[in-house]
Design an enzyme around this catalytic site. Structure first.
Site, PDB file in Angstrom:
ATOM      1  N   GLU A 201       0.953  -1.082   0.183  1.00  0.00           N
ATOM      2  CA  GLU A 201      -0.142  -0.114   0.070  1.00  0.00           C
ATOM      3  C   GLU A 201       1.014   1.117   0.054  1.00  0.00           C
ATOM      4  OE1 GLU A 201      -2.163  -3.030   2.851  1.00  0.00           O
ATOM      5  OE2 GLU A 201      -0.090  -2.395   2.127  1.00  0.00           O
TER       6      GLU A 201
ATOM      7  N   ALA B 210      24.501 -49.164  -3.752  1.00  0.00           N
ATOM      8  CA  ALA B 210      24.968 -50.254  -2.563  1.00  0.00           C
ATOM      9  C   ALA B 210      26.351 -49.504  -1.905  1.00  0.00           C
ATOM     10  CB  ALA B 210      24.896 -51.476  -2.717  1.00  0.00           C
TER      11      ALA B 210
ATOM     12  N   TRP C 141      25.433 -38.869 -10.523  1.00  0.00           N
ATOM     13  CA  TRP C 141      23.906 -38.459 -10.156  1.00  0.00           C
ATOM     14  C   TRP C 141      22.956 -39.306 -10.423  1.00  0.00           C
ATOM     15  CZ3 TRP C 141      24.532 -34.272  -7.213  1.00  0.00           C
ATOM     16  CH2 TRP C 141      25.672 -33.430  -7.242  1.00  0.00           C
TER      17      TRP C 141
ATOM     18  N   LEU D  33      25.264 -26.528   0.634  1.00  0.00           N
ATOM     19  CA  LEU D  33      23.837 -26.082   0.831  1.00  0.00           C
ATOM     20  C   LEU D  33      23.718 -24.872   0.606  1.00  0.00           C
ATOM     21  CD1 LEU D  33      22.876 -27.958   4.538  1.00  0.00           C
ATOM     22  CD2 LEU D  33      22.496 -28.777   2.059  1.00  0.00           C
TER      23      LEU D  33
ATOM     24  N   GLY E 231      19.102 -36.494   5.953  1.00  0.00           N
ATOM     25  CA  GLY E 231      19.044 -37.792   4.956  1.00  0.00           C
ATOM     26  C   GLY E 231      17.905 -38.586   5.368  1.00  0.00           C
ATOM     27  N   PRO E 232      17.703 -39.767   5.027  1.00  0.00           N
ATOM     28  CA  PRO E 232      16.611 -40.537   5.548  1.00  0.00           C
ATOM     29  C   PRO E 232      16.177 -40.849   6.802  1.00  0.00           C
ATOM     30  CG  PRO E 232      18.031 -41.811   3.983  1.00  0.00           C
ATOM     31  CD  PRO E 232      18.944 -40.583   4.595  1.00  0.00           C
TER      32      PRO E 232
ATOM     33  N   ALA F  63      14.362 -37.326   7.569  1.00  0.00           N
ATOM     34  CA  ALA F  63      13.032 -37.244   6.806  1.00  0.00           C
ATOM     35  C   ALA F  63      11.870 -38.012   7.373  1.00  0.00           C
ATOM     36  CB  ALA F  63      13.491 -37.985   5.467  1.00  0.00           C
TER      37      ALA F  63
END
Length: 394
Positions: A66, A180, A186, A220, A285-286, A289
């Site tokens: 505004e 593994a 990638w 990151l 990571g897993p 998460a």
């Protein structure tokens, strides 16, 4: 309190006001997606519906939409007295980094205000009532659905007192984030990885566990395709008790490094909420998460799926202690996008993983100069619907 007709019908707007509201939403999306404040756009109309000036909020510490529109009008010799202000969010009524928008509109002599969404943020709300008490014709909310969608991450933060949480995964067709032997660079395509950095530049914080930080040594950062850093760098948050080595990439260029020494996702979010973080990107990571999913603290899932098969290797999500399909955490697909050979799926939880859906069991350890009056703003950069990163992406 926002004004609505007593019979529950939508407020009646002039065609020019509807058009102005569409433009206000376009303007709002030019503002930054990150930061403590919501995106807001404003258009000033003459009595005959002609657009006189416009503005949008460029981020914390800058003029609100505004005020930006009023400044824009005055800069072009336009007297805002008697105008109608069409805004995507109810004008604020408090002094924070800038003054109250309600007072700015009153001082400018604006006679009518139309807004799409009432402000749910208690410290800032009350602008409509203040304006109405001073004799201004106030109409709103007139488009709550679009208003909420525009500021959905900010709304979650102010209504639930915690940041909006996006969980990002990037996997093979069989759900692997690495082979593994641990190699992962990638799994997904260059298009997906470039897309990731665009989205990193739109969030307030990236969160990883100490396991990921120590194993992968990620930076990151949010980077452009040529490797340069974006202007905005999100906080880099590491969750867990272990220290990072002095030479870790997280100590290098990029956003501020914050270590939250806990394994409790709720505590992590409380810490970030105290810093006015509105949108968090959980990248891994897993184990981390899984902790967020188990806590029912994931608002949206961004899953990147590459046409790759590994057959073995770690999965994107750790143990959820689910032993029956009846307790599966279900998701609603909101969007799908093609990124090179990959597919991005954006989903929201249908059945959040809380103690009611996940059977009892041991929890796994959690490791944008104001635009000129009547000028068309520069084209909006495409809003990436999600972000990408392999567990091992930097």
């Amino acid at each position: 309190m926002a004004h609505e007709p007593c019979d529950g019908a939508l407020p009646v707007l002039a065609p020019a006001e509807r058009t102005a509201l569409d433009r206000a939403f376009e303007l709002a999306r030019l503002g930054p997606a990150h930061g403590p404040n919501p995106r807001v756009g404003c258009v000033l109309l003459a009595d005959d519906g002609t657009e006189l000036a416009s503005g949008f909020h460029r981020g914390a510490g800058t003029a609100h939409a505004e005020a930006a529109a009023l400044e824009n009008a005055r800069a072009h010799g336009i007297d805002p007295r008697g105008t109608t202000a069409v805004v995507t969010l109810e004008p604020c009524n408090h002094a924070g980094r800038t003054g109250p928008c309600s007072e700015a509109l009153l001082a400018a002599g604006v006679r009518r205000v139309v807004f799409a969404l009432a402000d749910p943020n208690a410290p800032a709300s009350g602008g409509a009532a203040r304006l109405r008490a001073a004799g201004v014709d106030v109409v709103g909310p007139v488009d709550e659905a679009r208003g909420r969608q525009l500021v959905r991450t900010w709304l979650t933060a102010v209504e639930q007192h915690r940041p909006f949480v996006t969980l990002k995964t990037a996997t093979t067709l069989d759900g692997r984030v690495a082979a593994a032997d641990g190699s992962s660079r990638w799994i997904t395509s260059p298009e997906s990885r470039a897309h990731a950095h665009t989205v990193r530049a739109q969030v307030d914080a990236i969160v990883v566990g100490t396991g990921t930080a120590l194993t992968d040594d990620p930076s990151l950062t949010a980077r452009a395709p040529d490797g340069t850093l974006h202007t905005h760098q999100p906080l880099r948050v590491v969750v867990g008790h272990r220290d990072l080595p002095a030479g870790a990439a997280l100590h290098g260029p990029g956003g501020e490094l914050v270590q939250v020494r806990t394994h409790d996702p709720a505590e992590v979010l409380a810490t970030l909420d105290a810093r006015e973080v509105r949108h968090v990107l959980v990248e891994g990571g897993p184990t981390l998460a899984a902790a967020f999913v188990r806590a029912g603290l994931v608002d949206e899932l961004h899953a990147y799926l590459a046409p790759v098969l590994l057959g073995a290797g770690p999965s994107a999500i750790g143990d959820l202690a689910i032993t029956s399909i009846d307790h599966a955490v279900r998701w609603e697909t909101l969007e799908t996008h093609r990124l090179g050979p990959d597919v991005l799926l954006v989903a929201a939880p249908v059945t959040p993983a809380t103690s009611e859906t996940v059977p009892p069991g041991p929890a796994p350890p959690a490791p944008t100069p104001a635009p000129p009056a009547r000028a068309t703003p520069p084209p909006e950069a495409p809003r990436p619907p999600a972000a990408h990163a392999e567990t091992h992406e930097s």
